[in-house]
Design an enzyme around this catalytic site. Structure first.
Site, PDB file in Angstrom:
ATOM      1  N   HIS A 106       0.817  -1.220   0.000  1.00 19.49           N
ATOM      2  CA  HIS A 106       0.000   0.000   0.000  1.00 19.49           C
ATOM      3  C   HIS A 106       0.850   1.268   0.000  1.00 19.49           C
ATOM      4  O   HIS A 106       0.356   2.364   0.289  1.00 19.49           O
ATOM      5  CB  HIS A 106      -0.959   0.001   1.198  1.00 19.49           C
ATOM      6  CG  HIS A 106      -2.039  -1.029   1.069  1.00 19.49           C
ATOM      7  ND1 HIS A 106      -2.833  -1.411   2.121  1.00 19.49           N
ATOM      8  CD2 HIS A 106      -2.457  -1.759   0.014  1.00 19.49           C
ATOM      9  CE1 HIS A 106      -3.688  -2.345   1.715  1.00 19.49           C
ATOM     10  NE2 HIS A 106      -3.478  -2.576   0.450  1.00 19.49           N
ATOM     11  N   ASN A 199      -3.330 -11.763  16.686  1.00 19.10           N
ATOM     12  CA  ASN A 199      -4.138 -10.544  16.738  1.00 19.10           C
ATOM     13  C   ASN A 199      -4.611 -10.323  18.173  1.00 19.10           C
ATOM     14  O   ASN A 199      -4.890 -11.293  18.884  1.00 19.10           O
ATOM     15  CB  ASN A 199      -5.358 -10.693  15.811  1.00 19.10           C
ATOM     16  CG  ASN A 199      -6.073  -9.367  15.608  1.00 19.10           C
ATOM     17  OD1 ASN A 199      -6.611  -8.796  16.548  1.00 19.10           O
ATOM     18  ND2 ASN A 199      -6.087  -8.892  14.388  1.00 19.10           N
TER      19      ASN A 199
HETATM   20  C1  LIG Z   1     -13.124  -1.250   2.805  1.00 20.93           C
HETATM   21  C2  LIG Z   1     -12.997  -2.392   1.830  1.00 20.93           C
HETATM   22  C3  LIG Z   1     -14.265  -3.173   1.650  1.00 20.93           C
HETATM   23  N1  LIG Z   1     -12.566  -1.866   0.506  1.00 20.93           N
HETATM   24  C4  LIG Z   1     -11.658  -2.592  -0.212  1.00 20.93           C
HETATM   25  O1  LIG Z   1     -11.167  -3.630   0.171  1.00 20.93           O
HETATM   26  C5  LIG Z   1     -11.270  -1.982  -1.544  1.00 20.93           C
HETATM   27  C6  LIG Z   1     -11.963  -2.760  -2.687  1.00 20.93           C
HETATM   28  C7  LIG Z   1     -13.365  -2.810  -2.495  1.00 20.93           C
HETATM   29  C8  LIG Z   1     -14.227  -1.829  -2.683  1.00 20.93           C
HETATM   30  N2  LIG Z   1     -15.488  -2.311  -2.398  1.00 20.93           N
HETATM   31  C9  LIG Z   1     -15.380  -3.588  -2.023  1.00 20.93           C
HETATM   32  C10 LIG Z   1     -16.358  -4.500  -1.610  1.00 20.93           C
HETATM   33  C11 LIG Z   1     -15.977  -5.762  -1.263  1.00 20.93           C
HETATM   34  C12 LIG Z   1     -14.616  -6.103  -1.334  1.00 20.93           C
HETATM   35  C13 LIG Z   1     -13.645  -5.191  -1.727  1.00 20.93           C
HETATM   36  C14 LIG Z   1     -14.048  -3.940  -2.074  1.00 20.93           C
HETATM   37  N3  LIG Z   1      -9.868  -2.191  -1.803  1.00 20.93           N
HETATM   38  C15 LIG Z   1      -9.245  -1.300  -2.631  1.00 20.93           C
HETATM   39  O2  LIG Z   1      -9.750  -0.285  -3.075  1.00 20.93           O
HETATM   40  C16 LIG Z   1      -7.824  -1.684  -2.994  1.00 20.93           C
HETATM   41  C17 LIG Z   1      -6.814  -0.707  -2.348  1.00 20.93           C
HETATM   42  C18 LIG Z   1      -6.908  -0.785  -0.868  1.00 20.93           C
HETATM   43  C19 LIG Z   1      -5.730  -0.022  -0.231  1.00 20.93           C
HETATM   44  C20 LIG Z   1      -6.182   1.286   0.391  1.00 20.93           C
HETATM   45  N4  LIG Z   1      -5.080   1.890   1.150  1.00 20.93           N
HETATM   46  C21 LIG Z   1      -4.790   1.618   2.424  1.00 20.93           C
HETATM   47  N5  LIG Z   1      -3.718   2.162   3.054  1.00 20.93           N
HETATM   48  C22 LIG Z   1      -2.810   3.084   2.358  1.00 20.93           C
HETATM   49  C23 LIG Z   1      -3.222   4.494   2.608  1.00 20.93           C
HETATM   50  C24 LIG Z   1      -3.215   4.871   4.080  1.00 20.93           C
HETATM   51  O3  LIG Z   1      -2.650   4.120   4.895  1.00 20.93           O
HETATM   52  O4  LIG Z   1      -3.744   5.973   4.356  1.00 20.93           O
HETATM   53  S1  LIG Z   1      -5.821   0.488   3.263  1.00 20.93           S
HETATM   54  C25 LIG Z   1      -5.437   0.681   4.963  1.00 20.93           C
HETATM   55  O5  LIG Z   1      -6.583   0.193   5.648  1.00 20.93           O
HETATM   56  C26 LIG Z   1      -6.343  -1.143   6.089  1.00 20.93           C
HETATM   57  C27 LIG Z   1      -6.468  -1.136   7.586  1.00 20.93           C
HETATM   58  O6  LIG Z   1      -6.500  -2.469   7.994  1.00 20.93           O
HETATM   59  P1  LIG Z   1      -5.496  -2.957   9.166  1.00 20.93           P
HETATM   60  O7  LIG Z   1      -4.091  -2.587   8.818  1.00 20.93           O
HETATM   61  O8  LIG Z   1      -5.810  -4.360   9.399  1.00 20.93           O
HETATM   62  O9  LIG Z   1      -5.904  -2.020  10.416  1.00 20.93           O
HETATM   63  P2  LIG Z   1      -7.249  -2.054  11.305  1.00 20.93           P
HETATM   64  O10 LIG Z   1      -7.216  -0.841  12.156  1.00 20.93           O
HETATM   65  O11 LIG Z   1      -8.445  -2.338  10.450  1.00 20.93           O
HETATM   66  O12 LIG Z   1      -7.066  -3.369  12.232  1.00 20.93           O
HETATM   67  C28 LIG Z   1      -6.013  -3.419  13.157  1.00 20.93           C
HETATM   68  C29 LIG Z   1      -6.025  -4.868  13.681  1.00 20.93           C
HETATM   69  O13 LIG Z   1      -4.921  -5.016  14.578  1.00 20.93           O
HETATM   70  C30 LIG Z   1      -5.377  -5.588  15.791  1.00 20.93           C
HETATM   71  N6  LIG Z   1      -4.504  -5.027  16.843  1.00 20.93           N
HETATM   72  C31 LIG Z   1      -4.564  -3.782  17.398  1.00 20.93           C
HETATM   73  N7  LIG Z   1      -3.540  -3.629  18.293  1.00 20.93           N
HETATM   74  C32 LIG Z   1      -2.802  -4.786  18.246  1.00 20.93           C
HETATM   75  C33 LIG Z   1      -1.620  -5.250  18.915  1.00 20.93           C
HETATM   76  N8  LIG Z   1      -0.970  -4.505  19.812  1.00 20.93           N
HETATM   77  N9  LIG Z   1      -1.164  -6.491  18.643  1.00 20.93           N
HETATM   78  C34 LIG Z   1      -1.822  -7.310  17.739  1.00 20.93           C
HETATM   79  N10 LIG Z   1      -2.949  -6.914  17.051  1.00 20.93           N
HETATM   80  C35 LIG Z   1      -3.423  -5.683  17.316  1.00 20.93           C
HETATM   81  C36 LIG Z   1      -6.852  -5.219  15.922  1.00 20.93           C
HETATM   82  O14 LIG Z   1      -7.539  -6.195  16.695  1.00 20.93           O
HETATM   83  C37 LIG Z   1      -7.299  -5.247  14.450  1.00 20.93           C
HETATM   84  O15 LIG Z   1      -7.705  -6.541  14.055  1.00 20.93           O
HETATM   85  C38 LIG Z   1      -4.931  -1.520   5.672  1.00 20.93           C
HETATM   86  O16 LIG Z   1      -4.982  -2.240   4.455  1.00 20.93           O
HETATM   87  C39 LIG Z   1      -4.272  -0.158   5.468  1.00 20.93           C
HETATM   88  O17 LIG Z   1      -3.195  -0.194   4.566  1.00 20.93           O
HETATM   89  N11 LIG Z   1      -7.643  -1.579  -4.417  1.00 20.93           N
HETATM   90  C40 LIG Z   1      -8.353  -2.375  -5.250  1.00 20.93           C
HETATM   91  O18 LIG Z   1      -9.178  -3.189  -4.853  1.00 20.93           O
HETATM   92  O19 LIG Z   1      -8.009  -2.167  -6.561  1.00 20.93           O
HETATM   93  C41 LIG Z   1      -8.679  -3.024  -7.507  1.00 20.93           C
HETATM   94  C42 LIG Z   1      -7.792  -4.198  -7.781  1.00 20.93           C
HETATM   95  C43 LIG Z   1      -7.366  -5.032  -6.763  1.00 20.93           C
HETATM   96  C44 LIG Z   1      -6.572  -6.163  -7.075  1.00 20.93           C
HETATM   97  C45 LIG Z   1      -6.197  -6.417  -8.363  1.00 20.93           C
HETATM   98  C46 LIG Z   1      -6.631  -5.534  -9.356  1.00 20.93           C
HETATM   99  C47 LIG Z   1      -7.445  -4.425  -9.047  1.00 20.93           C
END
Ligand SMILES: CC(C)NC(=O)[C@H](Cc1c[nH]c2ccccc12)NC(=O)[C@H](CCCC/N=C(/NCCC(=O)O)S[C@H]1O[C@H](COP(=O)(O)OP(=O)(O)OC[C@H]2O[C@@H](n3cnc4c(N)ncnc43)[C@H](O)[C@@H]2O)[C@@H](O)[C@H]1O)NC(=O)OCc1ccccc1
Ligand SMILES: [Zn+2]
Length: 226
Positions: A106, A199
């Site tokens: 990303h 996690n």
């Molecule tokens: C919301 C979601 C449904 N949307 C998507 O997935 C979309 C696609 C989509 C749209 N509609 C849909 C409907 C269904 C399915 C998919 C889609 N995806 C895209 O648009 C991607 C692009 C997505 C990337 C966007 N950019 C990021 N980041 C960079 C910028 C920035 O950082 O500002 S995403 C960003 O959010 C995501 C956050 O998730 P996590 O990192 O997991 O963080 P989160 O806070 O959610 O969770 C933290 C976890 O840690 C745990 N935790 C907390 N503390 C601890 C601790 N101490 N120890 C252990 N664990 C811990 C917690 O319990 C928790 O579980 C990461 O991916 C992160 O990079 N591009 C794409 O699909 O292009 C086409 C394509 C694809 C493939 C091939 C050809 C074409």
């Protein structure tokens, strides 16, 4: 034994980098559409620059934690195959934790990309519409070198190859809600890999994880590596 490690915001939480979801998460107070999409950047570039400038300034204040360092030791010491670290994080804490190679699917917060000439440059200071591209001299043309929603992630070909030949797939600190990263565990499992999730939350994020260890990455990752 080839190992693929996928990390998310949870691995950097103990370093003081906020995760995305949940209270005081990054998305609190910001609509994803406004700050992490090309459309949002076109609509209001200054708001997006401010969002990433704050995160960049924060990143320069924090240090890698025990989980980053343990993965660094693993990658440097593993003799029985390859260790591939794939991260959704745009911070540089894996590298500062000693990981020799990190696949930033990303993008990276400490890099900027010119929307005119495409050149990617190192960036440790605030970006704004007045920033000038060191390569083509353009102005109001630099953006954070990160992947926004609706944009295709980086290095997907390489990642798919590593998933195909993985014997072990480990996901650390990711909620598994953003694709295509959230689909990697199924691809690895389909390729015959064992799958482990580390996690903080007890409940697994996907039925494709054969093993789930719940707890803080800073504690469980060093234990898993040792
Ligand atoms: C919301 C979601 C449904 N949307 C998507 O997935 C979309 C696609 C989509 C749209 N509609 C849909 C409907 C269904 C399915 C998919 C889609 N995806 C895209 O648009 C991607 C692009 C997505 C990337 C966007 N950019 C990021 N980041 C960079 C910028 C920035 O950082 O500002 S995403 C960003 O959010 C995501 C956050 O998730 P996590 O990192 O997991 O963080 P989160 O806070 O959610 O969770 C933290 C976890 O840690 C745990 N935790 C907390 N503390 C601890 C601790 N101490 N120890 C252990 N664990 C811990 C917690 O319990 C928790 O579980 C990461 O991916 C992160 O990079 N591009 C794409 O699909 O292009 C086409 C394509 C694809 C493939 C091939 C050809 C074409
Ligand atoms: Zn340029």
């Amino acid at each position: 034994m080839n190992i693929v490690v996928l990390t998310g915001a949870g691995i950097s939480a103990e370093s003081g980098i906020p995760v995305f979801r949940g209270a005081d998460g990054l998305w609190e107070g910001h609509r994803v559409e406004d700050v992490a999409t090309p459309e949002g950047f076109a609509r209001d570039p200054q708001r997006v620059h401010e969002f990433y400038n704050r995160r960049r300034a924060k990143l320069l204040e924090v240090e890698p934690n025990a989980a980053h360092r343990a993965l660094g030791r693993l990658a440097l010491g593993w003799r029985r195959g390859q260790v591939t670290v794939v991260t959704q994080n745009i911070d540089d804490l894996h590298e500062r934790g000693g990981s020799p190679e990190v696949i930033h699917m990303h993008g990276e917060l400490l890099k900027a990309r010119c929307t005119h000439c495409g050149v990617v440059t190192a960036c440790r200071e605030d970006l704004s519409r007045a920033s000038i591209c060191a390569s083509c001299g353009g102005i109001d043309c630099l953006r954070p070198h990160v992947v926004w929603f609706g944009e295709i992630p980086f290095h997907l070909g390489r990642i798919e190859r590593e998933l195909d030949r993985a014997d072990l797939f480990v996901a650390i600190g990711t909620s598994g809600r953003v694709y295509p990263a959230a689909g990697f565990v199924s691809a690895a499992r389909a390729a015959g890999a064992r799958t482990l999730e580390i996690n903080l939350e007890p409940g697994g994020t996907s039925p494709d994880f054969m093993e789930h260890r719940s707890g803080a990455a800073g504690t469980l990752v060093p234990e898993w590596v040792e």
